[in-house]
Design a protein around this motif. Structure first.
Motif, short mmCIF file in Angstrom:
data_model
loop_
_atom_site.label_atom_id
_atom_site.label_comp_id
_atom_site.label_asym_id
_atom_site.label_seq_id
_atom_site.Cartn_x
_atom_site.Cartn_y
_atom_site.Cartn_z
N UNK A 14 0.83 -1.19 0.00
CA UNK A 14 0.00 0.00 0.00
C UNK A 14 0.86 1.24 0.00
N UNK A 15 0.20 2.38 -0.12
CA UNK A 15 0.96 3.61 -0.22
C UNK A 15 0.36 4.74 0.61
N UNK A 16 -0.18 4.40 1.78
CA UNK A 16 -0.73 5.45 2.64
C UNK A 16 0.41 6.33 3.15
N UNK A 17 0.11 7.57 3.41
CA UNK A 17 1.15 8.50 3.85
C UNK A 17 1.54 8.25 5.29
N UNK A 18 2.75 8.65 5.64
CA UNK A 18 3.26 8.42 6.99
C UNK A 18 2.45 9.18 8.02
N UNK A 19 1.84 10.28 7.64
CA UNK A 19 1.07 11.09 8.57
C UNK A 19 -0.25 10.47 8.94
N UNK A 20 -0.65 9.43 8.22
CA UNK A 20 -1.91 8.77 8.50
C UNK A 20 -3.07 9.31 7.68
N UNK A 21 -2.85 10.39 6.93
CA UNK A 21 -3.91 10.94 6.08
C UNK A 21 -4.23 9.94 4.97
N UNK A 22 -5.51 9.80 4.68
CA UNK A 22 -5.90 8.84 3.66
C UNK A 22 -5.64 9.38 2.25
N UNK A 23 -5.20 8.49 1.40
CA UNK A 23 -4.94 8.85 0.00
C UNK A 23 -6.25 9.18 -0.71
N UNK A 24 -6.23 10.26 -1.45
CA UNK A 24 -7.43 10.69 -2.16
C UNK A 24 -7.27 10.69 -3.67
N UNK A 25 -6.09 10.33 -4.15
CA UNK A 25 -5.86 10.23 -5.60
C UNK A 25 -5.43 8.81 -5.91
N UNK A 26 -6.21 8.12 -6.71
CA UNK A 26 -5.98 6.71 -7.01
C UNK A 26 -5.37 6.54 -8.40
N UNK A 27 -4.19 5.94 -8.45
CA UNK A 27 -3.55 5.65 -9.72
C UNK A 27 -4.14 4.39 -10.31
N UNK A 28 -4.30 4.38 -11.65
CA UNK A 28 -4.92 3.22 -12.30
C UNK A 28 -4.51 3.15 -13.76
N UNK A 29 -4.80 2.01 -14.39
CA UNK A 29 -4.58 1.83 -15.82
C UNK A 29 -5.94 1.75 -16.52
N UNK A 30 -6.00 2.32 -17.71
CA UNK A 30 -7.24 2.33 -18.47
C UNK A 30 -7.18 1.43 -19.69
N UNK A 31 -8.08 1.68 -20.62
CA UNK A 31 -8.15 0.91 -21.87
C UNK A 31 -8.39 1.87 -23.02
N UNK A 32 -7.69 1.66 -24.12
CA UNK A 32 -7.79 2.55 -25.28
C UNK A 32 -9.22 2.54 -25.85
N UNK A 33 -9.77 3.72 -26.03
CA UNK A 33 -11.06 3.86 -26.67
C UNK A 33 -12.23 3.36 -25.85
N UNK A 34 -12.01 3.07 -24.57
CA UNK A 34 -13.06 2.55 -23.71
C UNK A 34 -13.17 3.38 -22.45
N UNK A 35 -14.27 3.24 -21.75
CA UNK A 35 -14.49 3.94 -20.49
C UNK A 35 -14.68 2.90 -19.40
N UNK A 36 -13.77 2.89 -18.44
CA UNK A 36 -13.89 1.95 -17.32
C UNK A 36 -14.95 2.47 -16.35
N UNK A 37 -15.42 1.58 -15.49
CA UNK A 37 -16.43 1.99 -14.52
C UNK A 37 -15.94 3.10 -13.57
N UNK A 38 -14.70 3.04 -13.07
CA UNK A 38 -14.24 4.16 -12.24
C UNK A 38 -14.22 5.48 -13.01
N UNK A 39 -13.85 5.44 -14.29
CA UNK A 39 -13.85 6.66 -15.10
C UNK A 39 -15.27 7.19 -15.27
N UNK A 40 -16.22 6.29 -15.46
CA UNK A 40 -17.61 6.70 -15.58
C UNK A 40 -18.10 7.27 -14.25
N UNK A 41 -17.75 6.61 -13.16
CA UNK A 41 -18.15 7.08 -11.83
C UNK A 41 -17.61 8.49 -11.56
#
Length: 340
Positions: free
Chosen positions: A29-56
């Motif tokens: 995992x990659x939570x910060x040392x300060x304990x603050x929760x991560x609010x930016x999620x890194x991800x991989x997509x698909x060419x010419x398509x819309x993933x559910x997280x992207x739609x959300x």
């Protein structure tokens, strides 16, 4: 094109090596040392398509959680390995690949289903119209092109052969080959392969062109079912529970939005999303979209989504019988869709 075709043995070895990461190598995992929760999620997509997280995200369901696209992938196993090793925060794959990765002691948990099979969204196994292949036994010695090995398409092929009485010895003579999805139809028409696994927009485009016919489909084999899920590391979930809850619930809402909104409106929204992100992608194939195929309401997961693949991998000798329990591979704890 011939160079793009990879032998079953070589690609399967590469696939198993991909999943055979040790627990010691896994970043949890990659939570910060300060304990603050991560609010930016890194991800991989698909060419010419819309993933559910992207739609959300586009629908505003993610709130203060943002998505950071780091690239595209066509491989579910690669995507979940990247999640397990901390390169991205979530990844999605065929549930059999999730089982395989978990069996290597990667500390991952499935949090929501994101794709599946129904009457409109399925993978078909197609041959040329004049092909002599009519039955399962006709596949012996033939080449079947699919996007990756050791995953959904190969599992369906093996289940089809088994259910139609083809012995393991003869089934081993059916050669599964990795072919990039965008090249699969061409490889079939040029007779570099005898069978092409086609799904979604690529299937519909090929059928519109004509000259091919179906041998079988995963929907015919198993009916409607959720086939793949998003995973996160257990440590990331523990350290970022609010972010995980927001993400999972948002994806659940996006599933139901896509299910209850007129298809033309969904396609229009997807087209707008792809256009706005400015990656010079072709949006013409989006008109063939039908559904994400998720079987359960809000993408909730049940034991059956994993037990089928626990049994399949056990029969193949790739995991030990009783090594894993379906209920230990997923959680619905963070899916608030429909609660209250």
């Amino acid at each position: 094109m011939a160079a793009a075709l990879t032998s079953t043995t070589t690609s399967r070895r590469q696939f198993l090596a991909l999943l055979g990461i040790s627990a010691a190598a896994v970043s949890c995992g990659t939570a910060t040392a300060s304990g603050a929760q991560i609010k930016t999620l890194k991800y991989q997509g698909a060419v010419g398509a819309v993933t559910l997280p992207e739609l959300a995200a586009d629908l505003g369901y993610l709130g203060d959680v943002k998505l950071e696209w780091v690239g595209n992938t066509i491989s579910g196993p690669q995507d979940i390995q990247s999640a397990a090793t901390g390169q991205i925060h979530f990844g999605g794959a065929f549930n059999g690949a999730v089982v395989k990765l978990a069996s290597s002691k990667a500390p991952i948990t499935s949090v929501i289903s994101y794709y599946g099979t129904d009457k409109d969204t399925y993978s078909g196994y197609y041959v040329l119209e004049d092909s002599p292949i009519r039955t399962a036994r006709d596949l012996i010695g033939k080449k079947v092109g699919m996007n990756t090995l050791g995953a959904h398409s190969q599992a369906m092929l093996e289940i089809y052969l088994s259910r139609n009485g083809v012995s393991k010895a003869d089934a081993a003579k059916v050669e599964a080959l990795v072919v990039p999805p965008v090249n699969t139809e061409q490889a079939l028409r040029q007779k570099q392969i005898e069978v092409a696994v086609l799904g979604g927009v690529l299937r519909d485009k090929a059928l519109a062109t004509g000259g091919i016919r179906p041998l079988f489909s995963d929907f015919e084999l198993l009916g409607a079912f959720s086939a793949g899920s998003y995973v996160m590391t257990k440590r990331f979930i523990k350290q970022n529970p609010d972010t995980v809850r927001t993400f999972v619930t948002a994806v659940a809402k996006a599933i139901e939005w896509s299910r209850t909104t007129p298809r033309e409106q969904v396609i229009a929204r997807m087209t707008d999303i792809v256009t706005k992100r400015g990656r010079t992608e072709d949006t013409s194939t989006l008109k063939y979209w039908h559904s994400y195929g998720v079987a359960e309401t809000g993408g909730r997961i049940s034991d059956k989504e994993f037990q089928l693949w626990l049994d399949w991998l056990g029969e193949r000798g790739e995991i030990k019988e009783g090594q894993l329990k379906a209920a230990d591979l997923y959680t619905n704890e963070f899916n608030d869709h429909g609660k209250g």
